[in-house]
Design a protein around this motif. Structure first.
Motif, PDB file in Angstrom:
ATOM      1  N   LYS A   1     -37.863  41.038   2.662  1.00 21.36           N
ATOM      2  CA  LYS A   1     -37.558  39.865   1.831  1.00 21.36           C
ATOM      3  C   LYS A   1     -37.958  40.074   0.370  1.00 21.36           C
ATOM      4  O   LYS A   1     -38.307  39.120  -0.344  1.00 21.36           O
TER       5      LYS A   1
ATOM      6  N   TRP B   1     -31.671  39.794  10.322  1.00 22.67           N
ATOM      7  CA  TRP B   1     -32.284  39.701   9.007  1.00 22.67           C
ATOM      8  C   TRP B   1     -31.339  40.088   7.863  1.00 22.67           C
ATOM      9  O   TRP B   1     -31.759  40.227   6.705  1.00 22.67           O
TER      10      TRP B   1
ATOM     11  N   GLN C   1     -29.562  38.424   2.293  1.00 16.81           N
ATOM     12  CA  GLN C   1     -30.520  37.678   3.105  1.00 16.81           C
ATOM     13  C   GLN C   1     -29.819  36.513   3.800  1.00 16.81           C
ATOM     14  O   GLN C   1     -28.848  35.954   3.272  1.00 16.81           O
TER      15      GLN C   1
ATOM     16  N   ILE D   1     -33.755  32.157   2.693  1.00 13.43           N
ATOM     17  CA  ILE D   1     -34.874  33.106   2.794  1.00 13.43           C
ATOM     18  C   ILE D   1     -35.441  33.457   1.423  1.00 13.43           C
ATOM     19  O   ILE D   1     -36.656  33.493   1.233  1.00 13.43           O
ATOM     20  N   THR D   2     -34.572  33.737   0.456  1.00 10.03           N
ATOM     21  CA  THR D   2     -35.026  34.082  -0.891  1.00 10.03           C
ATOM     22  C   THR D   2     -34.338  33.176  -1.901  1.00 10.03           C
ATOM     23  O   THR D   2     -33.278  32.610  -1.632  1.00 10.03           O
TER      24      THR D   2
ATOM     25  N   GLN E   1     -30.617  33.934  -2.899  1.00 11.31           N
ATOM     26  CA  GLN E   1     -29.696  34.232  -1.795  1.00 11.31           C
ATOM     27  C   GLN E   1     -28.288  33.715  -2.054  1.00 11.31           C
ATOM     28  O   GLN E   1     -27.298  34.397  -1.758  1.00 11.31           O
TER      29      GLN E   1
END
Length: 283
Positions: free
Chosen positions: A81, A102, A232, A236-237, A240
């Motif tokens: 990540k 993932w 991602q 998640i980030t 993204q």
């Protein structure tokens, strides 16, 4: 005991610094407030990423941080990540990432191929090879100087696949592991007169400055090199959504036009093929 603890803390600090350094932006494109972190190797080195990023980010509040990494390290950064997306050429590992949950948005964006380059004298006679595995067998039999990136990059993974196909475990003083990127290893092979499997894009961009190398083998479908993007999963980030937008832009007609024409003006030929061509070799 205090000295040991102190030493361990010092080593830990150095390790953390090295990790942070490895994830620093090699280059940044555009100046918006929202950052998209993308890890890749040759597309960044050869300038394609800059052109794609600037076209995508024009008129937006985004900017792109290019984290310079080969395919293996890029996949690792995505899994940890540390980046929003990657642009890589390691099909088996990419599919596993999607299967494991993932990574998403695996998208074919283009291709190049690998060239086996070496000195014009061709001591291993790879010009006469019937296929890439035969070419590698000739190099090993002659114990001719061969350079390997040895860095778990997509190029290194493909090189290992070829050795496996040839039934050879390379070792010895003739087999030199550089732990370096594509362009640096290509330049070293040129300087020292060894064989190296480089991607065609880097070769086209660098050939004017190389004095001792020539393309000795190409054209085996086994060494066609397909590029995919992965992002991602949602949420998640922070970048993204920018990453998913960029992936879709690169796959659009505008993005594909950039890819199929990139390098034409400067080098007289494109450095990459588009996704339509790459689909013939996608696996």
């Amino acid at each position: 005991m205090k000295r040991i603890v102190g030493l361990l803390l010092l080593l830990s600090t150095f390790s953390l610094s090295a990790i942070a350094l490895a994830q620093q932006c090699e280059e940044t494109y555009a100046t918006g407030g929202r950052e998209l972190r993308l890890a890749t190797g040759s597309p960044g080195e050869l300038g394609l990423l800059r052109v794609l990023a600037e076209a995508y980010l024009d008129g937006t509040d985004g900017r792109m941080c290019w984290v310079k990494a080969g395919s293996g390290q890029s996949l690792k950064y995505l899994k940890e990540k540390k980046v929003d997306m990657i642009m890589v050429h390691a099909p088996a590992a990419e599919k596993k990432a999607v299967e494991d949950g993932w990574a998403i948005e695996r998208t074919l964006i283009g291709s190049n191929e690998f060239f086996l380059v070496g000195p014009a004298s061709d001591p291993a006679k790879v010009k006469q090879a019937s296929g890439i595995a035969d070419a590698y067998t000739r190099i090993a039999t002659a114990q001719a100087l061969f350079f390997s990136r040895g860095d778990n990059s997509g190029t290194h993974k493909k090189e290992l696949d070829v050795w496996k196909k040839a039934g050879i475990q390379p070792s010895g003083s003739w087999y030199v592991v550089t732990k370096d990127f594509m362009m640096a290893t290509l330049r070293r092979a040129d300087k020292e007169g060894g064989y190296f499997m480089t991607d065609s894009s880097t070769w086209v961009a660098a050939r004017k400055e190389l004095n001792n190398l020539t393309v000795l083998f190409s054209g085996d479908p086994f060494i066609v090199n397909t590029y995919h993007t992965l992002a991602q999963p949602a949420g998640i980030t922070t970048g993204q959504d920018l990453a998913v937008g960029f992936i879709r832009f690169v796959g659009s007609e505008k993005g594909q036009d950039i890819i199929r024409g990139y390098g034409m003006a400067e080098h007289g030929e494109a450095l990459y093929n588009d996704a339509a061509y790459a689909a013939k070799y996608d696996h």
